[in-house]
Enzyme design. Structure first.
Site, PDB file in Angstrom:
ATOM      1  N   SER A 133       0.859  -1.196   0.000  1.00 18.03           N
ATOM      2  CA  SER A 133       0.000   0.000   0.000  1.00 18.03           C
ATOM      3  C   SER A 133       0.889   1.238   0.000  1.00 18.03           C
ATOM      4  O   SER A 133       2.083   1.160   0.320  1.00 18.03           O
ATOM      5  CB  SER A 133      -0.863  -0.022   1.266  1.00 18.03           C
ATOM      6  OG  SER A 133      -1.505   1.216   1.475  1.00 18.03           O
ATOM      7  N   TYR A 146      -3.755  -0.753  10.018  1.00 23.26           N
ATOM      8  CA  TYR A 146      -3.510  -0.942   8.576  1.00 23.26           C
ATOM      9  C   TYR A 146      -2.098  -0.471   8.220  1.00 23.26           C
ATOM     10  O   TYR A 146      -1.362  -1.151   7.502  1.00 23.26           O
ATOM     11  CB  TYR A 146      -4.570  -0.174   7.789  1.00 23.26           C
ATOM     12  CG  TYR A 146      -4.554  -0.419   6.296  1.00 23.26           C
ATOM     13  CD1 TYR A 146      -5.227  -1.505   5.738  1.00 23.26           C
ATOM     14  CD2 TYR A 146      -3.882   0.449   5.434  1.00 23.26           C
ATOM     15  CE1 TYR A 146      -5.232  -1.719   4.371  1.00 23.26           C
ATOM     16  CE2 TYR A 146      -3.885   0.246   4.063  1.00 23.26           C
ATOM     17  CZ  TYR A 146      -4.560  -0.839   3.526  1.00 23.26           C
ATOM     18  OH  TYR A 146      -4.560  -1.046   2.163  1.00 23.26           O
TER      19      TYR A 146
END
Ligand code: NAP
Length: 241
Positions: A133, A146
């Site tokens: 990410s 996350y």
């Protein structure tokens, strides 16, 4: 030889029922792979889009869910795509939100890589593609677990490349930018966040799942045999700003 062909290869994609995982499954099948679309629910839509392949139920609520998958049949390409996100101020973040995200996004990813490698290392070949990410590089906001997990994905990808590159396994990651999927629906629905995000993307648009699919084909194919431990940004230039 076509260095971008996946003919004769079998690939397993996790979280393949929707979004980026679905697009990766479709792209790998388009390049000739026999694709196993795995999900915690049915992958019928993906199978229909591929026009071939099989599905496999894997729910990473148990991070060891894939422990026996790779001993059962030869799988050449593993794409660890399944992931979740929870949002909340760091000061209020709960242990449950921390554990749920770390379990699916990092612990399951590592132990799925391990199970794959135990079968693939004796053959001396295999391709692992982990989905990282922008939050493998940046801090983000209100996404503590996350960000921790995706930084971990980048780190573990490099560690595994160090251990396995000389043994014929390529371990790499793709770091998608802002892609139009369920995962980002909440951002796109907020005109202020949506505008701020678009303003910063040099390409001037959100990414599409297919943008990630074709990158996965490259990292799964012989064309990328000398790429090890890379975390490849597919972000329309976001990180270049
Ligand atoms: P998505 O549409 O929400 O897809 C996530 C996938 O992971 C779904 O197939 C989901 O299944 C699956 N999944 C979630 N929990 C699971 C579990 N316990 N066991 C098995 N599968 C599970 O989001 P996406 O954007 O395509 O995300 C795919 C990957 O890309 C994730 O790792 C995400 O972090 C990463 N990513 C996305 C973006 C973006 O902008 N969209 C950016 C960077 C990275 P269900 O459909 O059943 O929930």
């Amino acid at each position: 030889m076509n260095a971008f062909s996946l003919e004769g290869r079998t690939a397993l994609v996790t979280g393949a029922n929707t979004g980026i995982g679905q697009a990766i499954a479709v792209a790998l099948a388009g390049a000739g792979a026999d694709v196993i679309a795995s999900g915690r629910r049915d992958c019928d839509e993906t199978l229909a889009l591929m026009g071939s392949g099989r599905s496999l139920m894997l729910d990473f609520a148990d991070p060891m869910a894939a422990r026996d998958v790779f001993a059962a049949e030869r799988i050449d390409i593993l794409v660890n795509n399944a992931g979740i996100i929870t949002r909340g101020d760091a000061v209020d973040f709960t242990e449950a939100d921390w554990d749920a995200v770390l379990d699916v996004n990092l612990k399951a990813l590592f132990f799925t890589c391990q199970a794959f490698a135990r079968a693939a290392l004796p053959r001396g070949m295999g391709k692992i593609i982990n989905i990282a990410s922008m939050l493998s590089f940046q801090g983000g906001i209100r996404v503590a677990s996350y960000t921790a997990a995706k930084h971990g994905v980048a780190g573990i990808t490099k560690l595994l490349a160090n251990e396995w590159a000389a043994k014929g396994l390529n371990t790499n990651a793709i770091a998608p930018g802002y892609i139009e999927t369920n995962n980002t629906a909440i951002l796109r629905a907020d005109p202020v966040r949506n505008g701020a995000i678009l303003d910063r993307i040099p390409a001037g648009r959100w990414g599409r799942p297919e943008d990630i699919g074709q990158t996965a084909v490259f990292l799964a194919a012989p064309a990328s045999d000398y790429i090890n431990g890379a975390v490849l940004n597919v972000d329309g230039g976001w990180l270049a700003r």
